[in-house]
Design a protein around this motif. Structure first.
Motif, mmCIF file in Angstrom:
data_model
loop_
_atom_site.group_PDB
_atom_site.id
_atom_site.type_symbol
_atom_site.label_atom_id
_atom_site.label_comp_id
_atom_site.label_asym_id
_atom_site.label_seq_id
_atom_site.Cartn_x
_atom_site.Cartn_y
_atom_site.Cartn_z
ATOM 1 N N GLY A 127 -2.208 6.787 -20.595
ATOM 2 C CA GLY A 127 -1.660 6.115 -21.759
ATOM 3 C C GLY A 127 -0.183 5.793 -21.642
ATOM 4 O O GLY A 127 0.338 5.004 -22.436
ATOM 5 N N ALA A 128 0.492 6.395 -20.656
ATOM 6 C CA ALA A 128 1.924 6.152 -20.491
ATOM 7 C C ALA A 128 2.158 4.786 -19.857
ATOM 8 O O ALA A 128 1.360 4.306 -19.054
ATOM 9 N N ARG A 129 3.267 4.176 -20.225
ATOM 10 C CA ARG A 129 3.634 2.896 -19.625
ATOM 11 C C ARG A 129 4.508 3.152 -18.414
ATOM 12 O O ARG A 129 5.464 3.946 -18.480
ATOM 13 N N LEU A 130 4.194 2.490 -17.314
ATOM 14 C CA LEU A 130 5.009 2.623 -16.108
ATOM 15 C C LEU A 130 6.342 1.906 -16.291
ATOM 16 O O LEU A 130 6.455 0.983 -17.107
ATOM 17 N N PRO A 131 7.357 2.288 -15.530
ATOM 18 C CA PRO A 131 8.628 1.552 -15.585
ATOM 19 C C PRO A 131 8.412 0.079 -15.240
ATOM 20 O O PRO A 131 7.440 -0.285 -14.564
ATOM 21 N N ALA A 132 9.321 -0.759 -15.696
ATOM 22 C CA ALA A 132 9.227 -2.193 -15.420
ATOM 23 C C ALA A 132 9.302 -2.463 -13.924
ATOM 24 O O ALA A 132 9.850 -1.662 -13.159
ATOM 25 N N GLU A 133 8.743 -3.610 -13.512
ATOM 26 C CA GLU A 133 8.750 -3.977 -12.086
ATOM 27 C C GLU A 133 10.152 -3.915 -11.501
ATOM 28 O O GLU A 133 10.341 -3.396 -10.394
ATOM 29 N N ARG A 134 11.121 -4.472 -12.204
ATOM 30 C CA ARG A 134 12.479 -4.515 -11.661
ATOM 31 C C ARG A 134 13.033 -3.111 -11.450
ATOM 32 O O ARG A 134 13.761 -2.871 -10.475
ATOM 33 N N ARG A 137 0.832 -1.202 0.000
ATOM 34 C CA ARG A 137 0.000 0.000 0.000
ATOM 35 C C ARG A 137 0.870 1.258 0.000
ATOM 36 O O ARG A 137 0.506 2.270 -0.621
ATOM 37 N N GLN A 138 1.986 1.215 0.702
ATOM 38 C CA GLN A 138 2.891 2.357 0.675
ATOM 39 C C GLN A 138 3.419 2.592 -0.738
ATOM 40 O O GLN A 138 3.527 3.737 -1.195
ATOM 41 N N ILE A 139 3.748 1.500 -1.433
ATOM 42 C CA ILE A 139 4.229 1.618 -2.808
ATOM 43 C C ILE A 139 3.111 2.145 -3.702
ATOM 44 O O ILE A 139 3.320 3.054 -4.524
ATOM 45 N N ALA A 140 1.910 1.585 -3.551
ATOM 46 C CA ALA A 140 0.772 2.029 -4.356
ATOM 47 C C ALA A 140 0.473 3.503 -4.115
ATOM 48 O O ALA A 140 0.163 4.241 -5.055
ATOM 49 N N LEU A 162 11.187 -0.310 -10.904
ATOM 50 C CA LEU A 162 10.473 0.272 -9.768
ATOM 51 C C LEU A 162 11.004 -0.290 -8.454
ATOM 52 O O LEU A 162 11.186 0.451 -7.476
ATOM 53 N N ALA A 163 11.248 -1.591 -8.422
ATOM 54 C CA ALA A 163 11.769 -2.217 -7.203
ATOM 55 C C ALA A 163 13.122 -1.635 -6.831
ATOM 56 O O ALA A 163 13.391 -1.364 -5.651
ATOM 57 N N ARG A 164 13.966 -1.436 -7.824
ATOM 58 C CA ARG A 164 15.293 -0.879 -7.558
ATOM 59 C C ARG A 164 15.193 0.567 -7.047
ATOM 60 O O ARG A 164 15.854 0.943 -6.083
ATOM 61 N N GLU A 165 14.345 1.377 -7.673
ATOM 62 C CA GLU A 165 14.206 2.772 -7.268
ATOM 63 C C GLU A 165 13.621 2.900 -5.866
ATOM 64 O O GLU A 165 13.997 3.785 -5.097
ATOM 65 N N LEU A 166 12.692 2.013 -5.533
ATOM 66 C CA LEU A 166 12.014 2.080 -4.241
ATOM 67 C C LEU A 166 12.753 1.309 -3.150
ATOM 68 O O LEU A 166 12.436 1.469 -1.967
ATOM 69 N N GLY A 167 13.696 0.476 -3.531
ATOM 70 C CA GLY A 167 14.421 -0.321 -2.543
ATOM 71 C C GLY A 167 13.576 -1.405 -1.911
ATOM 72 O O GLY A 167 13.707 -1.705 -0.722
ATOM 73 N N VAL A 168 12.688 -2.007 -2.728
ATOM 74 C CA VAL A 168 11.798 -3.061 -2.233
ATOM 75 C C VAL A 168 11.906 -4.260 -3.177
ATOM 76 O O VAL A 168 12.605 -4.220 -4.190
ATOM 77 N N SER A 169 11.197 -5.325 -2.850
ATOM 78 C CA SER A 169 11.220 -6.523 -3.680
ATOM 79 C C SER A 169 10.249 -6.381 -4.856
ATOM 80 O O SER A 169 9.268 -5.622 -4.789
#
Length: 235
Positions: A31-38, A13-16, A40-47
């Motif tokens: 319409g924009a595509r979000l960054p890939a999961e990997r 929920r914090q990430i969301a 986002l995980a790296r930028e946020l420091g989460v799994s």
């Protein structure tokens, strides 16, 4: 100054919340595509599983759309009604990891204390799963009966209620949406085979093997739900 109660937030929920705020501010346009999961995980420091849970929550709430084989895209919310994920809902992948801990031990206890009627209930549940799967029906009823039969063999009412609580949470919108991408006839065949291995170990009264078989089942379940979106079935 009046104080407001503090509620601990689940990680997904914090990430969301962060991603939702960025979308609302226009950092990601419709319409924009979000960054890939990997990424986002790296930028946020989460799994990556935590990021996946957050993206599923945003999809349920109507902020993004997961397009299998392509990515996650921001939706135009100007004409969309808003839905909300309950603050108490567990993340699906986190739930599976918790189940691994608890149900590994309930399988071991079933091997030590289970009776013939418990073993029969487990086998009936697996047979029910197999029959439903062969008829192209999601075998959730048999799946639940299987795991409940194992924990009931432990003879511990607290564990029974705990495992039943796990299953109640599986009916929530997050798990339902995630399952819609990765549950199919092939994945259920694998799950049924894994269930057979658990029952065999329990009936053999081998607690170590039963625990290991349940751990393997939960690990493989986690892997199935964590697979690349490119491998997900079309919605």
């Amino acid at each position: 100054m009046p104080l407001q109660s503090i509620e601990p937030k689940r990680l997904y929920r914090q990430i969301a919340d962060q991603l939702r705020a960025l979308i609302a501010k226009g950092e990601f346009a419709p319409g924009a595509r979000l960054p890939a999961e990997r990424d986002l995980a790296r930028e946020l420091g989460v799994s990556r599983p935590s990021v996946r849970e957050a993206l599923i929550a945003l999809e349920v709430e109507g902020w993004v759309e997961v397009r299998t084989g392509s990515g996650v895209y921001v939706l135009d919310r100007s004409k969309r009604s808003s839905a909300a994920v309950e603050v108490t809902e567990w993340g699906p992948l986190e739930l599976i990891r918790a189940r691994r801990v608890v149900e590994g031990e309930t399988a071991a206890l079933a091997a030590m204390h289970g009776k013939k009627r418990d073993f029969d209930a487990m086998r009936r549940a697996v047979d029910n799963m197999r029959a439903q799967s062969e008829q192209s029906v999601m075998p959730l009823e048999g799946d639940r009966a299987f795991h409940v039969a194992i924990v009931e063999a432990s003879g511990n009412a607290v564990l029974v209620e705990t495992v039943q609580g796990f299953w109640d949470s599986r009916d929530g919108p997050l798990f339902t949406r995630l399952g819609g991408y990765f549950e199919n006839a092939v994945s259920w065949r694998h799950a049924i085979t894994e269930h057979d291995a658990i029952v065999d170990a329990i009936v053999a009264r081998d607690p170590d093997a039963a625990r290991a078989a349940m751990h393997a089942h939960m690990d493989k379940s986690h892997q199935r739900y964590s697979a690349s979106w490119r491998r997900a079935k079309a919605a």
